[in-house]
Scaffold this active site. Structure first.
Site, PDB file in Angstrom:
ATOM      1  N   GLY A 701      15.328 -37.202  45.309  1.00  0.00           N
ATOM      2  CA  GLY A 701      15.908 -36.457  46.407  1.00  0.00           C
ATOM      3  C   GLY A 701      15.037 -35.311  46.878  1.00  0.00           C
ATOM      4  CE  LYS A 702      14.582 -34.754  53.161  1.00  0.00           C
ATOM      5  NZ  LYS A 702      14.966 -34.405  54.553  1.00  0.00           N
ATOM      6  CB  VAL A 703      13.922 -29.569  45.590  1.00  0.00           C
ATOM      7  CG1 VAL A 703      14.299 -28.261  44.907  1.00  0.00           C
ATOM      8  CG2 VAL A 703      14.014 -30.723  44.601  1.00  0.00           C
ATOM      9  CG  ASP A 829      10.268 -39.001  35.092  1.00  0.00           C
ATOM     10  OD1 ASP A 829       9.081 -39.365  34.927  1.00  0.00           O
ATOM     11  OD2 ASP A 829      10.749 -38.762  36.214  1.00  0.00           O
TER      12      ASP A 829
END
Length: 1006
Positions: A701-703, A829
């Site tokens: 997603g975007k931050v 991750d």
């Protein structure tokens, strides 16, 4: 027939069961034992530490960790320290009426401390240190009427002190070191009149003063408030603590004078006030402290002179460095019979050192560097034969080196540089067997290097530049096998280089410029495989440049200028990756090698009239053609710039229109789930989800950066809808990379970060959800991600100490996930972009969208349907077996370590078909370690960087069984840094700038 048989057998079976039950020895176990069996059932015990707790025993008194009253047989003590048991604190223990001692140190006790712990009425000793406790301190702890010892060190307890803590009736020890307490130290702790030890060190308290009420604790013997964010002045009331033996207020922000009332602490043995902002002079009356052994007020802003009365105390350690003390050193300091450590560097002290310093005391460490001392070196410094470090740089000492220091075989570190010392060095001084650093730079010493240097078996750094040494260099210097640096520039050495110098196969720096050396360069110089700097400029060397210099693979500094060298420039020099090349002002001739035949190297070859090439000034008449292409090149640049500008404006306009359309978010029907106490609402967040505030985009997603109305900032991750292709994970069936699904990633982050409280794990403030949108709100990290910072133009901000701190922080965060969470958590991750950096470059592990809980009840690794992780970081066995465990994270962490050490990306076209790990291994084999390390890193940390590099390679071992655990990795990293810290610190946590001195050690490890 079958039915009748069944009816006969059933009563018989039931009767047998009753006979077995009533004859079972477990019924003879007493009530305390039955309670302990229930406690055992409530705890996890992976190492079977409680296997001796047998229900068939008549009494639990012989069980592991259990002690009983010999008269009554009731349980009085339970000691299960370091047993690797886990689970919530078992309040069933409170049913043991005579239980007075509980020790669960270093286990995995989690959850909060239960409020019904107050039902343990006879409890005297409670040790829950080094566990996983969270939440706040329960107010009911103070209701334990007999409690004397409470140790909760090394947990994740947060919040403030409950008001009830002022009501303890018998408490003598209160230790809350290394927790997450974030209130202030309350005044009501001064009501616990029975306290003998109060230790609140290393908590992130809000800025606050030392409560004057602590002066009421007249039974207090130990007061440790190290790194507690204390401000203001030290209260005079502490002088009332007549029984105090240990006062530690170090690493705070205290100001003002050291109060005179501290001279009334007649029982005090050590006072530590270092690393504050204290001012003024040392208080008078220190002679009252007749038991004082250690006084450390270093790294403050104290002024004035050192009072004579301080030096008359039976001190063992006196540390007053980095202040503004001035005046003469009292002669009485030499009369202290127990003095073994004297550190006064970086002050303004004048006069001479006491002539009998060391005569009556077992002096081991002396550092008076960076003062204004004059006069001779006291000959009695090693009278007792214990002196190990003699550091006197940056003063005005004069005279000779005392001859009896040549007999001081305990010496291992000598720095006499930047003084006015003169005369010849005593013969035996050159051959002291344990000295690894001998620095005499910038004095007026004369004479020759003694042949006894052959006995200096441990000598690594010989730095004697800028003196008046003369004669030839002795052949015996080639017998000093451990020599890493020989810097003897700007002296009057003459004659040829000793042939034995090529035997120093560990030599990294050879700097002899500015002497009167002559003859040819020695043959066999190619054997100096570790030579990094070779400087023979400004001598009278003749003959040809040896072709073997081109095989010195780690050489990056070569200066042979201002000699009488002849012949051509060896073509083999083109194989080197040199940062500095200077062959100017010699008698070289012939054609330049093609690589060097460029204007860039003009200054490297000027002053050699016989050299010829395309460089202006070497061969006249070849310069005119060079200017023809410049006009065409300049015009092309302008056309290209105009085209880029037009395309950029159009792209920006189209993007801006799409941003405007995307700004509208329905603010209705949002669900807020908070994990910490919040000072904002979801609407503040939603109003700021503007494309102008986007600070990052990832596979999930975007931050956004959102600045709240109170001025603080948070980071908001808006998750993608559905699955977005990328390098986030690998779909086994399709063979392509993918990110985690929207719901799975969100759920994993919430379930993982919502429960975790650790200083090196990013803090999740809350989550906001609607039917088609999910937001996660984190603490904001001003310095962004490690990966972005390391691989951009600002990577210069990451010097080695900063990188080392980041590595250790990240390792401790992962160690917490693997070893301290119950059950353990595998991140899956780990990469540099998922390590975020706060304002002080403290590291936090982030992005738990693919994290998984490991089922400790099942043996082996957990099988996954997809490989989560990022390209270049994925463990090899993960791709083949789909098995996930902690070893996969350790491999990825190893890649991050190599990334930090090399400054390179994990995947780069430069590697060809290799990745970073294989590139490192190949380069190490073919070209040596110096071609692996990031050239931006200061070479003075070389030893520590080598050790960390080895840890990274160990973590990336192809076989998972060969990779160390994260707990072991943390310990190895701490040990890698400990040696430099021991060499650079007078005390744990104190940096001594005289271990690395630019211009004297020339960037070497001192």
């Amino acid at each position: 027939m079958q039915k009748k048989s069944y009816e006969i057998k059933m009563p018989l079976l039931f009767l047998s069961f009753l006979l077995f039950t009533f004859s079972s020895p477990s019924l003879s176990l007493n009530q305390d034992g039955l309670y302990l069996l229930q406690v055992k059932a409530s705890l996890s015990d992976p190492d079977s530490a409680l296997s001796s707790w047998n229900p068939r025993d008549p009494t639990p008194c012989y069980w592991y960790g259990v002690s009983c009253d010999s008269a009554t047989g009731s349980v009085t003590s339970l000691d299960l320290s370091n047993a690797n048991i886990g689970g919530p604190f078992p309040t069933l223990l409170c049913r043991l009426q005579n239980l007075s001692f509980i020790n669960l140190f270093y286990n995995n006790i989690n959850d909060t401390i239960p409020s019904d712990i107050s039902t343990c009425p006879n409890l005297v000793h409670l040790d829950l240190s080094q566990n996983l406790l969270t939440g706040e301190l329960p107010h009911t702890l103070a209701d334990l009427p007999n409690l004397k010892y409470l140790d909760l060190t090394g947990n994740n307890i947060s919040g403030d002190f409950p008001l009830s803590f002022g009501r303890f009736q018998k408490l003598e020890v209160l230790s809350l070191v290394y927790n997450l307490l974030d209130g202030t130290i309350p005044a009501f702790l001064g009501n616990i009149s029975t306290l003998k030890m109060l230790n609140l060190s290393y908590n992130p308290f809000s800025p606050g003063r030392i409560p004057p009420e602590l002066g009421n604790l007249t039974n207090l013997e130990i007061l440790w408030l190290t790194e507690c964010n204390l401000v203001g002045e030290i209260p005079d009331s502490l002088g009332r603590l007549e029984k105090l033996t240990d006062l530690d207020l170090a690493l705070n922000n205290l100001v003002g004078n050291i109060p005179g009332s501290l001279t009334e602490l007649v029982s005090v043995v050590q006072i530590e006030l270092y690393n504050n902002s204290l001012t003024g002079v040392l208080p008078s009356g220190l002679s009252n402290l007749t038991k004082l052994r250690l006084f450390d007020a270093s790294m403050n802003q104290l002024t004035g002179t050192i009072p004579d009365e301080l030096t008359q105390l039976p001190l063992e350690s006196l540390n007053l460095y980095e202040n503004n003390f001035e005046g003469a050193l009292p002669s009485s300091i030499a009369d202290s019979p127990a003095l073994y450590e004297l550190r006064l560097f970086e002050n303004r002290l004048t006069g001479e050192l006491p002539v009998n310093l060391g005569k009556n005391s077992p002096l081991r460490w002396l550092d008076v560097s960076s003062n204004l001392f004059t006069g001779p070196i006291p000959p009695s410094l090693c009278e007792k034969g214990n002196l190990e470090e003699l550091l006197m740089i940056y003063n005005s000492f004069s005279g000779h080196v005392p001859s009896n220091l040549a007999e001081c075989r305990s010496l291992n570190r000598i720095r006499l540089g930047h003084n006015k010392l003169s005369g010849e060095i005593p013969e035996g001084f050159w051959g002291l067997p344990h000295v690894y650093l001998l620095e005499l730079v910038n004095n007026s010493f004369s004479g020759q290097i003694g042949k006894s240097i052959a006995k200096a078996a441990n000598l690594s750094l010989l730095i004697i530049s800028r003196n008046e040494f003369n004669g030839s260099l002795p052949e015996e210097i080639g017998l000093v096998d451990s020599l890493v640096q020989l810097s003897a520039s700007n002296n009057k050495f003459s004659g040829p280089l000793p042939k034995s110098i090529v035997k120093l196969d560990g030599l990294g720096i050879l700097d002899l410029h500015g002497n009167e050396l002559e003859g040819g360069l020695p043959s066999g110089i190619e054997s100096l495989k570790k030579l990094n700097e070779f400087n023979l400029a400004k001598n009278e060397f003749s003959g040809k440049i040896p072709d073997g210099i081109g095989s010195l693979s780690v050489l990056n500094y070569l200066d042979l200028s201002n000699n009488q060298l002849t012949g051509g420039v060896p073509f083999s020099l083109q194989h080197l990756k040199l940062n500095q090349l200077n062959l100017s002002n010699n008698l070289l001739s012939g054609e330049l090698p093609p690589l060097f035949d460029k204007e860039l190297y003009k200054n490297s070859f000027k002053g050699n009239p016989g050299l010829c090439g395309h460089i202006s000034g070497l061969c006249v008449g070849r310069d005119a053609d060079k200017h023809k292409g410049y006009v065409w090149l300049l015009g092309s640049i302008f056309v290209l710039a105009a085209l880029v500008l037009v395309v950029g404006v159009v792209w920006f306009y189209l993007k801006y229109r799409s941003y405007k359309k995307a700004r509208a978010i329905d603010k209705s029907k949002w669900t807020l789930m908070s994990f910490h106490k919040l000072g904002f609402s979801e609407y503040e967040i939603l109003d700021c989800l503007d494309e102008d505030n986007v600070i990052g985009r990832g596979s999930s997603g975007k931050v956004y950066k959102v600045v709240l109305s109170n001025g603080e900032a948070v980071a908001v991750k808006k998750l993608w809808r559905g699955v977005k292709k990328g390098c986030g994970s690998i779909d086994i069936e399709r063979g392509q990379a993918q990110a985690p699904a929207h719901d799975d990633g969100f759920q994993a982050e919430v379930e993982t970060l919502g429960k975790i409280r650790h200083k090196n794990i990013v803090k999740l403030w809350c989550s906001c959800t609607t039917r088609d949108c999910k937001l996660l709100v984190y603490e904001y990290m001003p310095n962004g991600s490690l990966g972005d910072l390391l691989h951009c133009s600002k990577s210069g901000l990451l010097d080695w100490p900063t990188r080392y701190k980041i590595i250790v922080d990240a390792a401790e965060g992962l160690s917490y996930l693997h070893h301290d969470c119950v059950p353990p958590i595998v991140h899956r991750d780990v990469k540099s972009n998922n390590i975020l950096l706060d304002r002080d470059f403290g590291a936090r592990v982030a992005d738990f969208g693919v994290a998984k809980v490991v089922d400790t009840a099942r043996k082996g690794a957990k099988s996954m349907s997809v490989i989560a992780g990022s390209c270049g970081y994925i463990a090899p066995e993960y791709a083949y077996t789909l098995s996930v465990n902690e070893k996969s994270d350790i491999y990825s962490f190893g890649v991050v370590v190599l990334e930090l050490v090399t400054g390179r990306l994990p995947i780069d076209p430069e590697y060809g078909e290799k990745d970073l790990i294989r590139w490192v291994c190949t380069t190490l084999d073919q070209r040596g370690v110096d071609h692996v390390l990031d050239s931006k890193l200061d070479p003075c940390f070389r030893d520590e960087i080598y050790k960390v590099l080895n840890i990274g390679l160990l973590c990336t071992s192809p076989l998972p069984v060969n990779r160390p655990s994260m707990r072991r990795v943390v310990k190895m990293l701490q040990e890698a840094g400990a040696e430099n810290q021991q060499k650079t610190a007078a005390k744990d946590g104190k940096f001594n700038p005289h271990y690395y001195e630019e211009g004297s050690d020339q960037g070497s490890v001192a």
